[in-house]
Write a protein that holds these residues in place. Sequence first.
Motif, PDB file in Angstrom:
ATOM      1  N   TYR A  87       0.820  -1.215   0.000  1.00 22.92           N
ATOM      2  CA  TYR A  87       0.000   0.000   0.000  1.00 22.92           C
ATOM      3  C   TYR A  87       0.855   1.267   0.000  1.00 22.92           C
ATOM      4  N   GLN A  88       1.850   1.306   0.862  1.00 21.06           N
ATOM      5  CA  GLN A  88       2.653   2.519   1.009  1.00 21.06           C
ATOM      6  C   GLN A  88       3.800   2.602   0.011  1.00 21.06           C
ATOM      7  N   ARG A  89       4.384   1.439  -0.352  1.00 19.84           N
ATOM      8  CA  ARG A  89       5.586   1.458  -1.192  1.00 19.84           C
ATOM      9  C   ARG A  89       5.487   0.420  -2.317  1.00 19.84           C
ATOM     10  N   PRO A  90       4.456   0.477  -3.129  1.00 16.97           N
ATOM     11  CA  PRO A  90       4.346  -0.485  -4.236  1.00 16.97           C
ATOM     12  C   PRO A  90       5.462  -0.274  -5.253  1.00 16.97           C
ATOM     13  N   GLU A  91       5.753  -1.312  -6.012  1.00 17.22           N
ATOM     14  CA  GLU A  91       6.805  -1.228  -7.022  1.00 17.22           C
ATOM     15  C   GLU A  91       6.254  -1.045  -8.424  1.00 17.22           C
ATOM     16  N   PRO A 115       6.070  21.832 -12.869  1.00 12.96           N
ATOM     17  CA  PRO A 115       6.821  22.932 -12.248  1.00 12.96           C
ATOM     18  C   PRO A 115       6.961  22.791 -10.736  1.00 12.96           C
ATOM     19  N   LEU A 116       6.352  21.763 -10.164  1.00 10.79           N
ATOM     20  CA  LEU A 116       6.343  21.604  -8.711  1.00 10.79           C
ATOM     21  C   LEU A 116       7.501  20.718  -8.257  1.00 10.79           C
ATOM     22  N   ARG A 117       8.105  21.098  -7.138  1.00  6.64           N
ATOM     23  CA  ARG A 117       9.192  20.301  -6.576  1.00  6.64           C
ATOM     24  C   ARG A 117       8.848  19.888  -5.158  1.00  6.64           C
ATOM     25  N   PHE A 118       8.949  18.590  -4.920  1.00  9.04           N
ATOM     26  CA  PHE A 118       8.767  18.055  -3.582  1.00  9.04           C
ATOM     27  C   PHE A 118      10.146  17.747  -3.014  1.00  9.04           C
ATOM     28  N   ARG A 129      13.128   9.403 -14.978  1.00  9.56           N
ATOM     29  CA  ARG A 129      11.676   9.502 -15.046  1.00  9.56           C
ATOM     30  C   ARG A 129      11.053   8.529 -14.047  1.00  9.56           C
ATOM     31  N   VAL A 130      10.027   8.985 -13.331  1.00  7.83           N
ATOM     32  CA  VAL A 130       9.381   8.149 -12.320  1.00  7.83           C
ATOM     33  C   VAL A 130       7.877   8.390 -12.345  1.00  7.83           C
ATOM     34  N   GLN A 131       7.168   7.534 -11.648  1.00 13.31           N
ATOM     35  CA  GLN A 131       5.769   7.779 -11.338  1.00 13.31           C
ATOM     36  C   GLN A 131       5.691   8.186  -9.871  1.00 13.31           C
ATOM     37  N   VAL A 132       4.879   9.190  -9.587  1.00 10.34           N
ATOM     38  CA  VAL A 132       4.813   9.779  -8.252  1.00 10.34           C
ATOM     39  C   VAL A 132       3.456   9.437  -7.640  1.00 10.34           C
ATOM     40  N   LEU A 133       3.500   8.738  -6.501  1.00  9.79           N
ATOM     41  CA  LEU A 133       2.291   8.266  -5.831  1.00  9.79           C
ATOM     42  C   LEU A 133       2.087   8.999  -4.518  1.00  9.79           C
ATOM     43  N   PHE A 134       0.864   9.471  -4.297  1.00  5.53           N
ATOM     44  CA  PHE A 134       0.473   9.890  -2.948  1.00  5.53           C
ATOM     45  C   PHE A 134      -0.966   9.447  -2.721  1.00  5.53           C
ATOM     46  N   ARG A 135      -1.203   8.908  -1.528  1.00  9.65           N
ATOM     47  CA  ARG A 135      -2.509   8.362  -1.172  1.00  9.65           C
ATOM     48  C   ARG A 135      -3.438   9.493  -0.711  1.00  9.65           C
ATOM     49  N   ARG A 144       1.605  15.830   1.791  1.00  7.51           N
ATOM     50  CA  ARG A 144       2.555  15.599   2.884  1.00  7.51           C
ATOM     51  C   ARG A 144       3.787  14.820   2.419  1.00  7.51           C
ATOM     52  N   GLN A 145       3.561  13.740   1.698  1.00 12.43           N
ATOM     53  CA  GLN A 145       4.663  12.874   1.287  1.00 12.43           C
ATOM     54  C   GLN A 145       4.309  12.174  -0.005  1.00 12.43           C
ATOM     55  N   VAL A 146       5.344  11.795  -0.751  1.00 11.88           N
ATOM     56  CA  VAL A 146       5.142  11.051  -1.989  1.00 11.88           C
ATOM     57  C   VAL A 146       6.054   9.832  -1.990  1.00 11.88           C
ATOM     58  N   HIS A 147       5.672   8.867  -2.790  1.00 15.03           N
ATOM     59  CA  HIS A 147       6.488   7.671  -3.019  1.00 15.03           C
ATOM     60  C   HIS A 147       6.719   7.559  -4.517  1.00 15.03           C
ATOM     61  N   THR A 148       7.943   7.270  -4.924  1.00 13.89           N
ATOM     62  CA  THR A 148       8.238   7.172  -6.348  1.00 13.89           C
ATOM     63  C   THR A 148       8.351   5.716  -6.783  1.00 13.89           C
ATOM     64  N   LEU A 149       7.809   5.443  -7.963  1.00 12.63           N
ATOM     65  CA  LEU A 149       7.905   4.137  -8.596  1.00 12.63           C
ATOM     66  C   LEU A 149       8.715   4.299  -9.873  1.00 12.63           C
ATOM     67  N   ALA A 150       9.483   3.303 -10.215  1.00 17.73           N
ATOM     68  CA  ALA A 150      10.186   3.332 -11.496  1.00 17.73           C
ATOM     69  C   ALA A 150       9.174   3.418 -12.630  1.00 17.73           C
ATOM     70  N   HIS A 151       9.394   4.355 -13.552  1.00 14.16           N
ATOM     71  CA  HIS A 151       8.484   4.468 -14.694  1.00 14.16           C
ATOM     72  C   HIS A 151       8.733   3.297 -15.637  1.00 14.16           C
TER      73      HIS A 151
END
Length: 625
Positions: A221-225, A252-255, A267-273, A359-366
């Motif tokens: 849930y929190q850190r899928p691949e 244009p946004l930076r976390f 390049r990544v996919q950015v996930l936030f719940r 609040r936070q994001v998790h990145t997945l390999a694109h």
Amino acid sequence: MSITLENVSKRYHGHPVVNNVSLEVKDGEFFVLLGSSGSGKTTILSLIAGLNVADSGVIRIAGRDVSALPAQQRRVGYVFQNYALFQNMSVADNIEFGLSVHRVPRADRQHRRDELLEMVGLVGLGGRMPRQLSGGEQQRVALARALAQKPDVLLLDEPLSALDAKIRTELRRTLRAIQRRLGIATIFVTHDQEEAFDLADRIGVMSYGRLVETGTPEQLYQRPETEFVATFLGTANLMVGRATPGGVQVGPLRFPFSSPQVAEERRVQVLFRPEDVVLAPTPEQLEGPRLGAAEVEEVSFAGSFQKLRLHLNAISGIRCIAPPVPFGSRSILIDATRSPDQAQQFPLEVGQWTWVGVRQVHTLAHPGLQFLVAAQPGDPHQAAIDLGGSIARLAHARLLLLGYGPNSPQQKDFLQETRKKLTGMAASVEVNQVELPLSRAVAWAVEKQPCDMIVLPFQSANDIEPLEKVLAAGEHHVLLAPGPCPPPGRVLVCVTGSEPGKEDILFTSRLIRHLSAQATLLTVLPEAHPAQHAVRKAEAFLNNGVHSMAVFGVQADTVVRQGVVQDEILAEWNSGLYDMLVLGTPLSDHEGEVSLDGVVQQVLSAGLDRPVLIVHSRYLPSWAA
């Protein structure tokens, strides 16, 4: 006692329903197989139990290879979805049935029966018939019967799906307590995510016969691949971004954080719940990095939390994967949840505006694009290899060179030499050689590793039948190379105003965005003098297509023509303005077969000198769905 699967596969009518699955369930572990209907979950259980025979692979229970053993010798307890109780037997007789078959002495049978009735909470109900029990009670009897012979492992096939919510919750607690008490390796099949999270030590997520990912509920849930697991488990906000040493860039946004940290940009996919989204009346009050101002589209009450869907205007450089944006829209949708206290402190209603932070994001390999190129010595195949290689270089796609037919020394040398030339052009280059005809070779390759697009040579109408078989081998699209040609810069996309037409536009956008190509969307109205409402409907669909392509950074214009469909497509194509043609396939039948009879066949038979992309629709016709 453990359960181990090593490269297990099972096919029905040539199609893999369990595809090369490897899995280990440890002694005492409660493992949940989660997936949608048809993903292969129940078939895996039947293979382990010996109710079905695997085509390939090894199945071990408690270290024993049981692949060739009949079901009665595997020491497996199996609980079915529909209870499968003997209706003419009492509860006690149902539980004792297996023991009776194995000639266990009567006193021992009765002792085991009473022990199990107490374990499942049915003391005093042994004399009742199944029809006198509730659904939950019947499933408790089924569980007791499965445990009667002290099996090495326990398999449960959606045992709670027919029960109401309250009984399901109670029975989940009972089931988990019994499993912990016995310390038995258990596989539980379900499509209910809440059930999976509540029960599992680990979860395995299935899709189309493949075991996509395994992990603890928190990990998945929190850190899928993978994108599939990120969007399948719970609700996900998923965008395309770039990971840099300093953080994550989304448009244009930076976390100012990244998971995991990276040494160089990629390049990544950015996930936030939804629970990672913060809302505030002013940007200064946001706790996390600011995403923007949004309008509230939906508000709903879900018991312990409030659910909201928020609408942000398009932000340059931001492309959403989930929630999916409606066709023709450039907006951004965000799903959020809040506690009752948060909702009371800052009440929001549909139509109101709020500032949105994360609040936070998790990145997945694109995952990027993956191409398969059919490779043999000779000019026709060389044209396909050159085109596939040049597009893979621009798209930074992974490339598989598939040699097929006789495995001669000449073929082997050709593949290795071609690989050397392409190495460095694509993200990666692999080579496979299989001594099968083209369509069967493709089916073999995509069963092992699905791809987005297959690149083939195309010389004449004689190539249409093999093309149909290649399309039927999977869900991939096909790019036809009739001869040497550079990557396209201007693309003609022929569409109808339908759901498959939307897919044609979206995949074309995903491909040609890397080529800096422009597009023209063409639809043909078959009537010589169509009604005005038909013209307006076609124009509206095409304009929505233009907006959808803009999300990918692709510029597009539109053309509406009237007349015989294939004639008008060829007339526009022969204007000389375009260097690639895009056609959608007719809908496949209920067995997945594809026939290009009609417009596609007539256009392909006209003699083409430039590439043609055939977009494969995932939709079945309504009569076959």
